[in-house]
Design a protein around this motif. Structure first.
Motif, PDB file in Angstrom:
ATOM      1  N   ALA A  15     -10.145   6.458  -8.048  1.00  0.00           N
ATOM      2  CA  ALA A  15     -10.143   7.527  -9.051  1.00  0.00           C
ATOM      3  C   ALA A  15      -9.852   8.880  -8.402  1.00  0.00           C
ATOM      4  CB  ALA A  15     -11.485   7.561  -9.790  1.00  0.00           C
ATOM      5  N   VAL A  16     -10.409   9.126  -7.223  1.00  0.00           N
ATOM      6  CA  VAL A  16     -10.142  10.383  -6.511  1.00  0.00           C
ATOM      7  C   VAL A  16      -8.667  10.459  -6.119  1.00  0.00           C
ATOM      8  CG1 VAL A  16     -10.633  11.674  -4.391  1.00  0.00           C
ATOM      9  CG2 VAL A  16     -12.502  10.693  -5.707  1.00  0.00           C
ATOM     10  N   GLY A  17      -8.106   9.355  -5.667  1.00  0.00           N
ATOM     11  CA  GLY A  17      -6.694   9.328  -5.304  1.00  0.00           C
ATOM     12  C   GLY A  17      -5.797   9.625  -6.492  1.00  0.00           C
ATOM     13  N   ILE A  18      -6.107   9.036  -7.630  1.00  0.00           N
ATOM     14  CA  ILE A  18      -5.337   9.313  -8.845  1.00  0.00           C
ATOM     15  C   ILE A  18      -5.502  10.769  -9.254  1.00  0.00           C
ATOM     16  CG2 ILE A  18      -5.112   8.740 -11.297  1.00  0.00           C
ATOM     17  CD1 ILE A  18      -3.971   6.630  -9.362  1.00  0.00           C
ATOM     18  N   ALA A  19      -6.712  11.307  -9.101  1.00  0.00           N
ATOM     19  CA  ALA A  19      -6.942  12.714  -9.430  1.00  0.00           C
ATOM     20  C   ALA A  19      -6.127  13.630  -8.511  1.00  0.00           C
ATOM     21  CB  ALA A  19      -8.431  13.049  -9.319  1.00  0.00           C
ATOM     22  N   LEU A  45      -1.451  12.151   0.061  1.00  0.00           N
ATOM     23  CA  LEU A  45      -2.831  11.790   0.354  1.00  0.00           C
ATOM     24  C   LEU A  45      -3.439  10.969  -0.784  1.00  0.00           C
ATOM     25  CD1 LEU A  45      -5.227  12.123   2.302  1.00  0.00           C
ATOM     26  CD2 LEU A  45      -5.833  14.168   1.027  1.00  0.00           C
ATOM     27  N   GLY A  46      -3.195  11.379  -2.015  1.00  0.00           N
ATOM     28  CA  GLY A  46      -3.697  10.643  -3.165  1.00  0.00           C
ATOM     29  C   GLY A  46      -3.104   9.254  -3.264  1.00  0.00           C
ATOM     30  N   ALA A  47      -1.812   9.131  -3.003  1.00  0.00           N
ATOM     31  CA  ALA A  47      -1.163   7.817  -3.037  1.00  0.00           C
ATOM     32  C   ALA A  47      -1.730   6.913  -1.943  1.00  0.00           C
ATOM     33  CB  ALA A  47       0.343   7.973  -2.885  1.00  0.00           C
TER      34      ALA A  47
END
Length: 153
Positions: A15-19, A45-47
């Motif tokens: 969820a943090v990565g998608i955010a 970084l999120g990916a």
């Protein structure tokens, strides 16, 4: 490995990565004096975080069958990594990207597996300078350089 904790952590990190990816869409795609926009690093970084979270989630389902007893959580290692991450962010501008990343990686490597100091030194040094060189010189982005007392800008 505590599979229950890892499963929940994987979901939270996904969820943090998608955010990060969604949030990076609202950041400017170009920066003054840089060919790489400010949105590139948070998006990558999120990916990366999302992909690693999916990998962790899959591993927890595979190892759930093999787990026999409950394991104790290692709070000491967690606190060492947490404090070093906070100090990394705190001193990034003051001591520069290369030095702060090198120190953070050395602390992390030695916390997770004591010994092999020379291998840790080599990996941390090559990674921290390699990322700096790639981002600043090849992609023409900007990162905090070396501190002034070391002859940096």
């Amino acid at each position: 490995m505590n599979t229950t904790f890892d499963r929940y952590a994987a979901i939270v990190f996904f969820a943090v990565g998608i955010a990060f990816i969604v949030g990076a869409q609202s950041i400017s795609t170009s920066a003054y004096g840089s060919n790489v926009g400010a949105n590139m690093f948070p998006m990558l970084l999120g990916a990366f975080l999302s992909i690693m979270s999916v990998r962790l989630l899959i591993d927890t389902f595979r190892k759930q069958k093999a787990e026999k007893g409950k394991e104790q959580l290692d709070y000491k290692r967690f606190l060492i990594i947490l404090v070093s991450a906070v100090l990394y962010a705190w001193f990034l501008e003051e001591i520069g990207f290369v030095i702060s990343t090198f120190l953070f990686l050395m602390i992390g490597f030695q916390t997770m597996q004591k010994g092999k100091v020379w291998a840790s030194l080599l990996i941390a040094g090559c990674f921290s300078y390699g990322v700096y060189f790639l981002y600043v010189h090849v992609l023409e982005g900007s990162l905090p350089g070396f501190p002034a007392w070391l002859g940096g800008a």
